[in-house]
Design a protein around this motif. Structure first.
Motif, PDB file in Angstrom:
ATOM      1  N   GLN A 117       4.790  -4.220   7.067  1.00  0.00           N
ATOM      2  CA  GLN A 117       5.321  -4.619   5.764  1.00  0.00           C
ATOM      3  C   GLN A 117       6.535  -5.542   5.865  1.00  0.00           C
ATOM      4  N   ASN A 118       7.201  -5.555   7.002  1.00  0.00           N
ATOM      5  CA  ASN A 118       8.416  -6.356   7.130  1.00  0.00           C
ATOM      6  C   ASN A 118       8.188  -7.729   7.773  1.00  0.00           C
ATOM      7  N   VAL A 141       4.681 -11.639   4.949  1.00  0.00           N
ATOM      8  CA  VAL A 141       4.439 -10.605   3.935  1.00  0.00           C
ATOM      9  C   VAL A 141       5.574 -10.604   2.918  1.00  0.00           C
ATOM     10  N   ASN A 183      10.817  -1.803  -2.075  1.00  0.00           N
ATOM     11  CA  ASN A 183      10.165  -1.762  -0.764  1.00  0.00           C
ATOM     12  C   ASN A 183       8.690  -2.135  -0.898  1.00  0.00           C
ATOM     13  N   ILE A 184       8.151  -2.596   0.201  1.00  0.00           N
ATOM     14  CA  ILE A 184       6.721  -2.910   0.286  1.00  0.00           C
ATOM     15  C   ILE A 184       6.088  -1.689   0.932  1.00  0.00           C
ATOM     16  N   THR A 185       5.233  -1.001   0.171  1.00  0.00           N
ATOM     17  CA  THR A 185       4.694   0.268   0.655  1.00  0.00           C
ATOM     18  C   THR A 185       3.408   0.108   1.451  1.00  0.00           C
ATOM     19  N   SER A 186       2.716  -1.011   1.271  1.00  0.00           N
ATOM     20  CA  SER A 186       1.479  -1.247   2.014  1.00  0.00           C
ATOM     21  C   SER A 186       1.237  -2.747   2.088  1.00  0.00           C
ATOM     22  N   ALA A 187       0.768  -3.204   3.231  1.00  0.00           N
ATOM     23  CA  ALA A 187       0.464  -4.628   3.398  1.00  0.00           C
ATOM     24  C   ALA A 187      -0.807  -4.780   4.222  1.00  0.00           C
ATOM     25  N   LEU A 212      -0.945  -6.409  -1.242  1.00  0.00           N
ATOM     26  CA  LEU A 212       0.328  -5.701  -1.132  1.00  0.00           C
ATOM     27  C   LEU A 212       0.511  -4.659  -2.217  1.00  0.00           C
ATOM     28  N   VAL A 246       3.747  -2.860  -3.837  1.00  0.00           N
ATOM     29  CA  VAL A 246       5.182  -3.125  -3.846  1.00  0.00           C
ATOM     30  C   VAL A 246       5.849  -2.252  -4.900  1.00  0.00           C
TER      31      VAL A 246
END
Length: 108
Positions: free
Chosen positions: A10-11, A15, A41-45, A57, A59
């Motif tokens: 995610q980081n 992304v 935060n981005i919880t899934s990518a 994504l 988010v």
């Protein structure tokens, strides 16, 4: 494999760039609220290679004290009574055209 979405960190820079694009578009189109949201935060990518690149994504967004017209919400302070949204975005990047398209946005 082409066409199969696969999980990615995610980081990753690409992304985060895609998520910022999606949130900027979300803020611009969100006429029901005068305040802008920013990424908590981005919880899934996931990434999917198609005729370009799809970023899939999830988010978590927080409502800020900045108005929707603020170009970048990264420096905006969250409101005291933080309203949050969980959004699912699909962003298509066409790198050879230097183009991003928000193909899907769903926020609850």
């Amino acid at each position: 494999m082409t066409g199969e979405p696969r999980a990615i960190p995610q980081n990753r820079t690409d992304v985060v760039r895609a998520a910022r694009f999606a949130v900027a578009n979300f803020n611009e189109a969100n006429i029901d609220d005068i305040y802008a949201y920013k990424i908590l935060n981005i919880t899934s990518a996931k990434i999917q290679i198609v005729a370009g690149v799809n970023y899939i994504l999830d988010v978590h967004l927080g409502r800020t004290s900045c108005k929707r017209s603020t170009p970048s919400t990264e420096q905006c302070v969250l409101q005291t009574q933080v309203k949050t949204l969980q959004c699912h975005f699909i962003i298509t990047e066409i790198p050879w055209k230097n183009l991003f398209i928000l193909a899907l946005k769903r926020c609850v």
